[in-house]
Write an enzyme that holds these catalytic residues in place. Structure first.
Site, PDB file in Angstrom:
ATOM      1  N   LYS A   1      67.869  61.383  31.356  1.00 43.15           N
ATOM      2  CA  LYS A   1      69.268  61.814  31.288  1.00 43.15           C
ATOM      3  C   LYS A   1      69.481  62.803  30.146  1.00 43.15           C
ATOM      4  CE  LYS A   1      72.556  58.880  32.170  1.00 43.15           C
ATOM      5  NZ  LYS A   1      73.533  57.762  32.093  1.00 43.15           N
TER       6      LYS A   1
ATOM      7  N   GLU B   1      58.838  58.514  25.137  1.00 42.89           N
ATOM      8  CA  GLU B   1      57.681  58.311  26.019  1.00 42.89           C
ATOM      9  C   GLU B   1      57.695  59.301  27.183  1.00 42.89           C
ATOM     10  OE1 GLU B   1      59.208  53.993  25.183  1.00 42.89           O
ATOM     11  OE2 GLU B   1      60.061  56.013  25.294  1.00 42.89           O
TER      12      GLU B   1
ATOM     13  N   GLY C   1      70.891  53.244  33.977  1.00 44.80           N
ATOM     14  CA  GLY C   1      69.509  53.480  34.377  1.00 44.80           C
ATOM     15  C   GLY C   1      68.989  52.501  35.397  1.00 44.80           C
ATOM     16  N   ARG C   2      69.246  51.211  35.195  1.00 46.32           N
ATOM     17  CA  ARG C   2      68.720  50.196  36.115  1.00 46.32           C
ATOM     18  C   ARG C   2      69.472  50.163  37.443  1.00 46.32           C
ATOM     19  NH1 ARG C   2      71.002  48.296  31.660  1.00 46.32           N
ATOM     20  NH2 ARG C   2      72.820  46.921  31.706  1.00 46.32           N
TER      21      ARG C   2
ATOM     22  N   GLU D   1      68.095  42.866  31.798  1.00 46.45           N
ATOM     23  CA  GLU D   1      68.672  43.872  30.911  1.00 46.45           C
ATOM     24  C   GLU D   1      70.193  43.831  30.986  1.00 46.45           C
ATOM     25  OE1 GLU D   1      66.640  47.836  29.821  1.00 46.45           O
ATOM     26  OE2 GLU D   1      68.156  48.407  31.305  1.00 46.45           O
TER      27      GLU D   1
ATOM     28  N   HIS E   1      49.560  30.649  45.648  1.00 45.10           N
ATOM     29  CA  HIS E   1      48.256  30.388  45.039  1.00 45.10           C
ATOM     30  C   HIS E   1      48.233  30.830  43.580  1.00 45.10           C
ATOM     31  CE1 HIS E   1      46.460  29.324  48.935  1.00 45.10           C
ATOM     32  NE2 HIS E   1      47.280  30.241  49.427  1.00 45.10           N
TER      33      HIS E   1
ATOM     34  N   LYS F   1      63.054  50.813  19.394  1.00 46.29           N
ATOM     35  CA  LYS F   1      62.868  52.271  19.428  1.00 46.29           C
ATOM     36  C   LYS F   1      63.011  52.874  18.030  1.00 46.29           C
ATOM     37  CE  LYS F   1      64.674  53.016  24.119  1.00 46.29           C
ATOM     38  NZ  LYS F   1      65.731  53.698  24.896  1.00 46.29           N
TER      39      LYS F   1
END
Length: 599
Positions: free
Chosen positions: A250, A256, A317-318, A404, A435, A560
């Site tokens: 954005k 990163e 974002g999510r 979040e 399993h 951060k």
């Protein structure tokens, strides 16, 4: 305590006679969910479910009248698709559900949901509206309920039209790379919601017939981790001449993402230089596009302004997979037509969530059950168990959406919550999970679960001489596991089975482990959109009930900030031999060992 309860009831009665628009601000700031008499009544009910053997699920599930009342169904207008949610294996009765619906009413849930729909700035800590549902509204939709609805919808569809036009040009070969080759490989660089949501949809559509045909000869990959190994694995078998990089950020500043973007750009430039194309500006403009609001930064990076796709600050974002964040890369891979169907499915559930009566409303029911299991029953975890390999990345996406959003310590007004909010979410496709961690679910901790299954397979197989198809074998487990969790197996059961005495206790299953079962018609783009919207809205429901802000994420910031300090130290130590300083002794010791390696 008696006085508080009497006052709460009296105020509640007054509220019932007030207009919703006058009532909402007062509820938001004053009516804490734990102060309501319904909250106390639910605490009492939970205590009974924890201690009364008559309320064990093996007894509750034998009551057919109760079970039939704990089912909700949603069908599309043409009746071709159906979603059935059966929550009769939850530790609730009809009376419990009525208390939960009453709790939602008294805390002002409907007003909060309406405020979200109308565009009120319910993300109060950031001063933003929450409008990811607007991203999937069709052209011509009447959004007059929001005073700015017409303008918002025009902006949304201007971006959608731009996405359709650009991705169609790439897919048809009208827009090509710097050497004239078609762009067939797409590397999507982003992190968090820029990766998890789109990646879930990518995997979910991989086996869908229409999507698979549309993606023939194309490759879409997601690069999120700044670990150079991730970049190497993502690009090692790709040809830079045929690769388009999509940078999603954005602000175009995420550390990163931008380091990966610079790494990707260099990979493209080096690859094309080896083919004799050395004009960096030309190469970048043909091989790098962006999804961002920081147009100036994107242009400075070398990206053409025509190839920058925007979104808005009311898209978290999510919750952004339905924006350009997801629709650009997924349309490059699967076509805009397929992704339009995905958006239509999400819109179908948006309409259901905002208009269906609460007692028939699937996201509302799931959200209230989440509050019940977490706040009242005290269960701290929740499993999402899709009996579909195509949904293998769905639990990871919903893990972010939910944790979040609702992993918060304070209410909207900043006061500490008197209970823990948010659950630890995890999951795997069935039958793989059986399993892996089902052992714990059956005989260890109680983990409420959502089972998701489909009536049709994306890739049906029926072998000769087999009693059932592969899909029926899968679904046999889908139907069996919730009953096994609910009923368990008693000591008397294993004794009658002739189990040796020394093994009997090992083979006892306590049962009474709650779950819900969701059965859908088939998994395609439309259904994937439905499924996404159901769980997005479930998360909002829980936040509205708890009285917290599900749409900010301050908890991700501190790490951060500290990482910037470490980054500065590493740079100084590597380049000028600066000593490690300014950290606690533990961190300093580890940094010194890290820096000393290889010297």
């Amino acid at each position: 305590k008696s006085l508080i309860i009497i006052l709460s009831i009296s105020i509640g009665n007054i509220f019932d006679n007030c207009r919703a628009k006058d009532l909402h601000p007062f509820i938001r700031t004053n009516m804490k969910v734990n102060e309501l008499p319904q909250f106390t009544a639910l605490q009492t009910a939970a205590s009974s479910f924890k201690t009364d053997e008559n309320l064990h699920l093996r007894n509750l599930c034998s009551d057919s009248s109760r079970c039939s009342g704990l089912v909700a169904t949603h069908s599309t207008d043409n009746g071709s698709r159906k979603i059935i949610i059966d929550y009769s294996r939850q530790q609730v009765s009809g009376e419990t559900m009525e208390l939960l619906f009453d709790l939602a009413d008294k805390v002002g849930f409907t007003d909060r949901r309406n405020s979200m729909r109308e565009g009120a700035k319910i993300n109060a800590t950031e001063g933003r509206s929450v409008l990811h549902h607007a991203l999937r509204m069709p052209k011509g939709y009447d959004y007059s309920i929001n005073p700015e609805g017409k303008a918002i919808l025009e902006e949304v569809h201007a971006v959608r039209d731009k996405i359709e036009a650009f991705t169609s040009k790439v897919r048809s070969g009208e827009f090509v790379g710097a050497t004239g080759k078609m762009l067939k490989n797409f590397v999507c660089i982003g992190i968090g919601g820029s990766q998890l949501g789109p990646e879930f949809v990518l995997e979910a559509l991989r086996a869908d017939a229409a999507a698979a045909e549309a993606s023939t000869g194309r490759t879409l990959r997601f690069l999120a981790n700044v670990d150079p190994v991730d970049f190497e694995l993502c690009t090692r078998d790709l040809d830079p001449e045929e690769t388009l990089i999509v940078v999603i950020s954005k602000t175009f500043t995420t550390a990163e993402t931008m380091l990966n973007a610079r790494t990707g750009k260099k990979w493209i430039l080096d690859g094309l230089a080896a083919k004799g194309v050395t004009d960096a500006s030309e190469v970048t403009s043909k091989h790098v596009i962006a999804v961002s609001t920081a147009i100036d930064k994107c242009v400075a990076f070398g990206i053409s302004a025509d190839n920058i796709f925007g979104f808005w600050n009311w898209v978290g974002g999510r919750f952004s997979v339905c924006s350009a964040v997801g629709i650009v890369p997924l349309s490059l891979q699967y076509s805009y037509d397929v992704m339009s169907s995905f958006l239509d499915g999400a819109h179908d559930i948006d309409e259901h969530f905002f208009t269906a009566p609460l007692r028939e409303n699937i996201p509302v029911i799931l959200g209230l059950l989440g509050v019940w299991n977490s706040t009242f029953m005290g269960y701290e975890t929740r499993a999402l168990l899709p009996y579909s390999q195509a949904l293998k990345r769905f639990p990871a996406h919903i893990q972010q959406v939910d944790m979040e959003s609702n992993g918060k310590r304070v209410a909207m007004d900043g006061s500490p919550l008197p209970f823990q909010a948010g659950e630890i979410n995890f999951g795997e496709p069935g039958t793989n999970g059986q399993h892996s961690f089902y052992q714990l679910m059956h005989q260890g901790r109680v983990v409420p679960a959502d089972f998701i299954g489909f009536m049709e397979s994306q890739a049906p197989v029926l072998l000769d001489n087999e009693p059932v198809s592969n899909h029926d074998e899968l679904m046999s487990n889908f139907f069996a596991q919730p009953d096994a969790l609910a009923y368990g197996k008693t000591l008397n059961d294993v004794t009658q089975e002739g189990v040796p005495e020394e093994l009997r206790e090992h083979k006892v299953f306590a049962g009474n482990r709650p779950s819900s079962s969701m059965l859908m018609t088939k998994l395609d783009a439309f259904a994937i959109g439905q499924l996404l919207a159901i769980y997005e809205h479930r998360t909002a429901v829980q936040g509205f009930i708890w009285g917290l802000n599900s749409f900010d994420q301050w908890g991700v910031e501190l790490g951060k900030v500290l990482a910037k300090q470490v980054r500065a130290q590493l740079s100084a130590s590597r380049k000028s031999g600066a000593h490690v300083q300014g950290f606690n002794s533990s961190t300093s010791s580890l940094l010194e060992a890290y820096l000393a390696h290889g010297k």
